[in-house]
Design an enzyme around this catalytic site. Structure first.
Site, mmCIF file in Angstrom:
data_model
loop_
_atom_site.group_PDB
_atom_site.id
_atom_site.type_symbol
_atom_site.label_atom_id
_atom_site.label_comp_id
_atom_site.label_asym_id
_atom_site.label_seq_id
_atom_site.Cartn_x
_atom_site.Cartn_y
_atom_site.Cartn_z
ATOM 1 N N THR A 1 0.819 -1.224 0.000
ATOM 2 C CA THR A 1 0.000 0.000 0.000
ATOM 3 C C THR A 1 0.848 1.267 0.000
ATOM 4 O OG1 THR A 1 -1.857 -1.072 1.071
ATOM 5 C CG2 THR A 1 -1.659 1.285 1.421
ATOM 6 N N SER B 1 1.276 -7.495 -1.140
ATOM 7 C CA SER B 1 2.000 -8.542 -0.411
ATOM 8 C C SER B 1 1.204 -9.829 -0.270
ATOM 9 C CB SER B 1 2.501 -8.050 0.937
ATOM 10 O OG SER B 1 1.460 -7.957 1.861
ATOM 11 N N THR C 1 1.713 -4.558 4.099
ATOM 12 C CA THR C 1 1.566 -4.947 5.508
ATOM 13 C C THR C 1 0.929 -6.328 5.676
ATOM 14 O OG1 THR C 1 -0.591 -3.860 5.697
ATOM 15 C CG2 THR C 1 1.356 -2.556 6.272
ATOM 16 N N ASP C 2 0.171 -6.773 4.672
ATOM 17 C CA ASP C 2 -0.622 -7.997 4.877
ATOM 18 C C ASP C 2 0.237 -9.209 5.217
ATOM 19 O OD1 ASP C 2 -2.850 -6.490 4.385
ATOM 20 O OD2 ASP C 2 -3.197 -7.245 2.352
HETATM 21 N N1 ASP Z 1 -2.766 -5.225 0.492
HETATM 22 C C1 ASP Z 1 -1.638 -4.421 0.920
HETATM 23 C C2 ASP Z 1 -0.393 -5.289 0.901
HETATM 24 O O1 ASP Z 1 -0.159 -6.026 1.815
HETATM 25 C C3 ASP Z 1 -1.895 -3.875 2.277
HETATM 26 C C4 ASP Z 1 -0.828 -2.973 2.831
HETATM 27 O O2 ASP Z 1 0.284 -2.852 2.335
HETATM 28 O O3 ASP Z 1 -1.122 -2.312 3.868
HETATM 29 O O4 ASP Z 1 0.334 -5.244 -0.060
#
Ligand code: ASP
Length: 310
Positions: free
Chosen positions: A12, A54, A85-86
């Site tokens: 993100t 991710s 973050t995922d």
């Molecule tokens: N869907 C995103 C990822 O993990 C979420 C994030 O980065 O906060 O790539």
């Protein structure tokens, strides 16, 4: 001035809007250009090794990250890896297993909002990651929200809150207030005297099986037939398996007799597993089931993938 290598992998933090929602597109140089406080802190080089949500990260990407670290280890004082973050806690746990003797900081970070969104957490997180990367910290860690967490102990706890990660069963390495890091310990994955090496082999035939009340144990036969080499049983409470009407012990024994390693982890976030308390634990242990101890699911999974391959 310290030299830091920034590895971009997407997430993100690097996203822009598209017809189907947010997609990672910005590179490391662009991210850094949006954090003016970084000017003068260190010399930064960039490598865009991936640009993925991710959820699309897999073991081959951990191997790529480990190889890029190995190739550049002697050339830099520290590393920042921007990541979605995922699955960041899986990647930080995997990298923690794959590097040893790491005397330099390897810092994962990301954000809940894209760096170009007003009110984003991305700029603070990038700045904090670079503060850690230019510090005395050693080994793999994650800087996010108000904490710096050992790479093996991170868990994503919130899907939106800016303090998205917690340190599980270990105090955070540092807490962050404003732009100041207060260290509890510099201790990381590095081990004194040991020289830096990476172990990129991973056994991918490892699965996490989550127990739910009444779930039939024949699900384990599926993994045996498919050639799985390791199972993390995400059990209840202090760990163990049902042993009454819905008896998991025969299927568990079959797995173990066929050479599959079975590790009992817990659905509880804190405290970990103790297989000695109840028959559900002791009977499984007598058959050869192992305990994940205080490891998170992310750490238990990546540790088993690493241990089975090395
Ligand atoms: N869907 C995103 C990822 O993990 C979420 C994030 O980065 O906060 O790539």
């Amino acid at each position: 001035m310290k030299k830091i290598l920034m590895l971009g992998t997407g997430g993100t933090i690097a996203c822009v809007p598209s017809e189907n929602g947010l997609i990672p597109a910005l590179d490391g140089k662009t991210l850094v250009s949006l954090v003016p406080e970084l000017a003068g802190l260190c010399h930064i080089d960039y490598k865009q090794i991936l640009n993925l949500d991710s959820s699309n990260i897999s073991p081959k990407h951990w191997q790529l990250m480990a190889n890029v670290l190995a190739e550049n280890y002697e050339l830099y004082d520290g590393f920042v890896i921007t990541h979605g973050t995922d699955t960041m806690a899986y990647s930080s746990a995997a990298l923690s297993q794959m590097v040893s003797g790491c005397k330099k900081p390897v810092v994962f970070t990301g954000a809940q909002l894209p760096i170009t969104t007003e009110g984003t957490d991305a700029k603070d997180n990038v700045l904090h990651a670079f503060l850690v990367a230019t510090s005395q910290a050693q080994g793999v860690c994650l800087a996010f929200g108000n904490v710096v967490i050992h790479g093996l102990c991170a868990k994503k706890m919130y899907s939106e809150n800016f303090n998205g990660f917690c340190s599980i069963n270990r105090e955070p390495m540092a807490t962050i207030s404003g732009h100041t890091l207060s260290w509890n310990s510099y201790e990381g994955a590095g081990v004194d005297g040991e020289s830096f090496s990476v172990y990129t082999k991973l056994e991918e035939k490892v699965a996490v099986v989550k127990l739910t009340p009444g779930l039939a144990p024949d699900i384990l036969d599926y993994y045996l037939e498919r050639g799985y080499k390791g199972i993390i049983l995400e059990s209840f409470g202090a760990g163990g398996v049902p042993n009454d009407e819905n008896n998991w012990l025969p299927n568990l024994e079959k797995l173990i007799q066929n050479g599959v390693r079975v590790v009992c982890a817990t659905q509880c976030i804190y405290d970990g597993v103790n297989l000695s308390v109840y028959p559900i634990g002791t009977l499984a242990q007598k058959l050869g089931a192992e305990s994940a101890g205080t490891l998170t699911i992310e750490a238990a999974l990546t540790k088993l993938m690493h241990d089975l391959a090395n």
